[in-house]
Design an enzyme around this catalytic site. Structure first.
Site, short mmCIF file in Angstrom:
data_model
loop_
_atom_site.label_atom_id
_atom_site.label_comp_id
_atom_site.label_asym_id
_atom_site.label_seq_id
_atom_site.Cartn_x
_atom_site.Cartn_y
_atom_site.Cartn_z
N ASN A 106 0.86 -1.06 -0.21
CA ASN A 106 0.16 -0.11 0.06
C ASN A 106 0.85 0.91 -0.54
OD1 ASN A 106 -2.36 1.83 0.17
ND2 ASN A 106 -3.05 0.45 2.34
N HIS A 118 -14.34 -5.30 11.49
CA HIS A 118 -14.18 -4.09 12.02
C HIS A 118 -15.34 -3.18 11.79
CE1 HIS A 118 -9.90 -3.11 9.85
NE2 HIS A 118 -9.72 -4.33 10.03
N ARG A 141 -12.98 -5.84 16.02
CA ARG A 141 -12.71 -4.88 16.33
C ARG A 141 -13.28 -3.57 16.16
NH1 ARG A 141 -7.41 -1.97 12.34
NH2 ARG A 141 -9.21 -0.92 11.86
N HIS A 200 -2.51 1.34 16.74
CA HIS A 200 -1.73 1.53 15.45
C HIS A 200 0.31 2.05 15.71
CE1 HIS A 200 -1.69 2.22 10.82
NE2 HIS A 200 -2.16 1.06 10.47
N HIS A 225 -2.60 -9.89 9.62
CA HIS A 225 -3.35 -8.57 8.67
C HIS A 225 -4.47 -8.81 7.48
CE1 HIS A 225 -2.02 -4.67 6.78
NE2 HIS A 225 -2.98 -4.63 7.59
N ASP A 229 -6.27 -2.79 1.50
CA ASP A 229 -5.18 -3.37 0.68
C ASP A 229 -4.15 -4.09 0.87
OD1 ASP A 229 -4.41 -1.77 3.66
OD2 ASP A 229 -3.01 -2.25 2.78
N GLU A 276 -8.29 -11.48 10.32
CA GLU A 276 -8.66 -10.33 10.16
C GLU A 276 -9.29 -10.71 8.71
OE1 GLU A 276 -5.79 -6.51 9.32
OE2 GLU A 276 -7.65 -5.40 9.61
#
Ligand code: GCO
Ligand code: MG
Length: 419
Positions: free
Chosen positions: A54, A139, A164, A229, A329, A333, A356
């Site tokens: 990304n 999410h 999440r 993050h 992950h 993206d 995820e």
């Protein structure tokens, strides 16, 4: 002697069929940018690998185009391990996200080819299924605590068993993980990086309130996750991890940057909240200490950014020795090609934790037809030989590359911070 002769004939025949005769990089932007490597063999069997990094997509495209593809032509697609070693050791310049994403694309495409030749779904090639379905987390986000709590409820209604939660923070204009629009959160939205302003104190005041409310509203059973993050220092991360203990998180992700792996010792010393890290790692060496010292509970490093199935399998086996589980992950993206490969891996890997799952938009799904399906909080990979994800090249060509970079963060006084 006769047996040896026969196997010789069989092997040579299939080696000729498996010879790589073409390889191409396909860059497309159906909703967001994706880079895909397509490798074709003499017999016409082809394989796909995701090569998306990304905000730095074209660096990988060039690495593949200019430095990898010329070495691929004429190789035996069945020599997956040797090809991996060739591009890792043979590059001299080891590791790094660009190199390891390019190697991953080759590796996944070769696993796809070999599985297709064997007529088996990829997870069978790894040793068969360890589970029927793959637990995923979605999410949920909202502009404030109230809205985020409602959003989590919507995910529970859709059947999710793990969610999440990221909420807007009073006094912070654009908090990480909170979508402007009502569709999926997409951080890379401008041609040059968007500048956001960060304040850790305000964030640390809000997050415990969010999780208190989430538990009070949705009860003890739903698995809740949160992503920091990389914004906190180790001692700030330790405070948040401790403050969240009453709400029993599944994990707290990227609490602090792991450039210095030892930082996690400080968080561990103060809290029993499970920790996950590693979506930006690209090799086992980025997390060796984190794993062997049991400083984390979940490793987030995924197939596309860490050298493909061949390397991540090694990493997962090493993690298993230390009771660290996988939690790949899976943001939007990473292309459906990565998701397909990851789901086969998740179906096999003994020390699986969670996957995820941010849903791709319709345009992306149309360009990358796939056979995985969502049911009651789990994703199921299909039975198509290979990883089960294809590309519609004609459609892909209708979505040209569109330059987009990830945002950056500054503190209120203008200092650069980790986004
Ligand atoms: C996640 C990630 C993403 C990243 C994005 C960057 O946990 O899903 O942190 O939200 O920011 O993948 O490209
Ligand atoms: Mg993350």
């Amino acid at each position: 002697m006769a047996i040896e002769d026969n196997s010789q004939v069989r092997t040579e025949g299939s080696v000729r069929d498996r010879e790589i005769v073409a390889a191409r990089v396909i860059v497309t932007c159906p909703g967001r940018n994706f880079v895909t490597l397509k490798i074709e063999t003499r017999s016409g069997v082809y394989g796909l690998g995701d090569a998306t990094l990304n905000g730095r997509e074209l660096a990988v495209a060039s690495y593949l185009q200019d430095h990898v593809i010329p070495n691929l032509i004429g190789r035996d697609a069945g020599r997956i391990e040797d090809t991996w070693q060739f591009f890792y050791r043979g590059a001299y310049w080891r590791r790094g996200p660009v190199t390891m994403t390019a190697i991953a694309a080759v590796d996944v495409a070769l696993w796809d080819i070999l599985s297709k030749i064997a007529g088996l779904p990829l997870y069978q090639m790894l040793g068969g299924r360890s589970r029927d379905g793959v637990l995923v987390y979605g999410h949920a986000n909202g502009k404030d605590v109230e809205e985020t709590v409602q959003e989590v409820g919507r995910y529970i209604e859709k059947g999710y068993k793990a969610v999440r939660a990221q909420s807007g923070v009073p006094g912070i204009k654009k908090a990480y993980g909170v979508s402007n629009l009502k569709n999926a959160y997409e951080p890379a939205e401008s041609e040059l990086p968007l500048e956001t302003v960060w304040n850790t104190t305000k964030y640390l005041n809000t997050v415990p309130q969010l999780f208190e409310k989430l538990r009070a509203t949705h009860g003890p059973d739903i698995e809740l996750l949160h992503d920091g993050h990389h914004r906190m220092t180790p001692i700030e991360a330790a405070r948040l991890a401790r403050d969240l203990e009453p709400y029993r998180l599944f994990w707290l992700e990227d609490a602090t940057p792991a450039d210095n792996q030892q930082s996690f010792e400080l968080i561990r010393r103060h809290s029993i909240t499970p920790l996950a890290v590693g979506e930006v790692f690209n090799s086992i060496w980025d997390c060796k200490q984190l794993i062997e010292k049991q400083l984390i509970d979940y490793i987030r490093t995924t197939i596309v950014h860490a050298g493909g199935i061949t390397h991540v399998r090694r990493l997962a086996d090493f993690a298993a020795l230390h009771q660290v589980r996988t939690g790949f992950h899976g943001a939007t993206d990473l292309s459906p090609v990565c998701m397909g490969a990851a789901l086969h891996f998740d179906t096999w890997v003994p020390n699986f934790g969670i996957q995820e799952y941010m849903q791709h938009c319709q345009e992306t799904n149309d360009v990358f037809p796939h056979d995985y399906t969502f049911r009651e909080g789990r994703l199921y990979c299909g039975q198509t030989p290979g990883h089960g994800v294809d590309i519609d090249e004609k459609l892909a060509a209708k979505y040209p590359y569109s330059p987009k970079q990830l945002p950056i963060a500054r503190l209120e006084d203008g200092s650069m911070w980790d986004w």
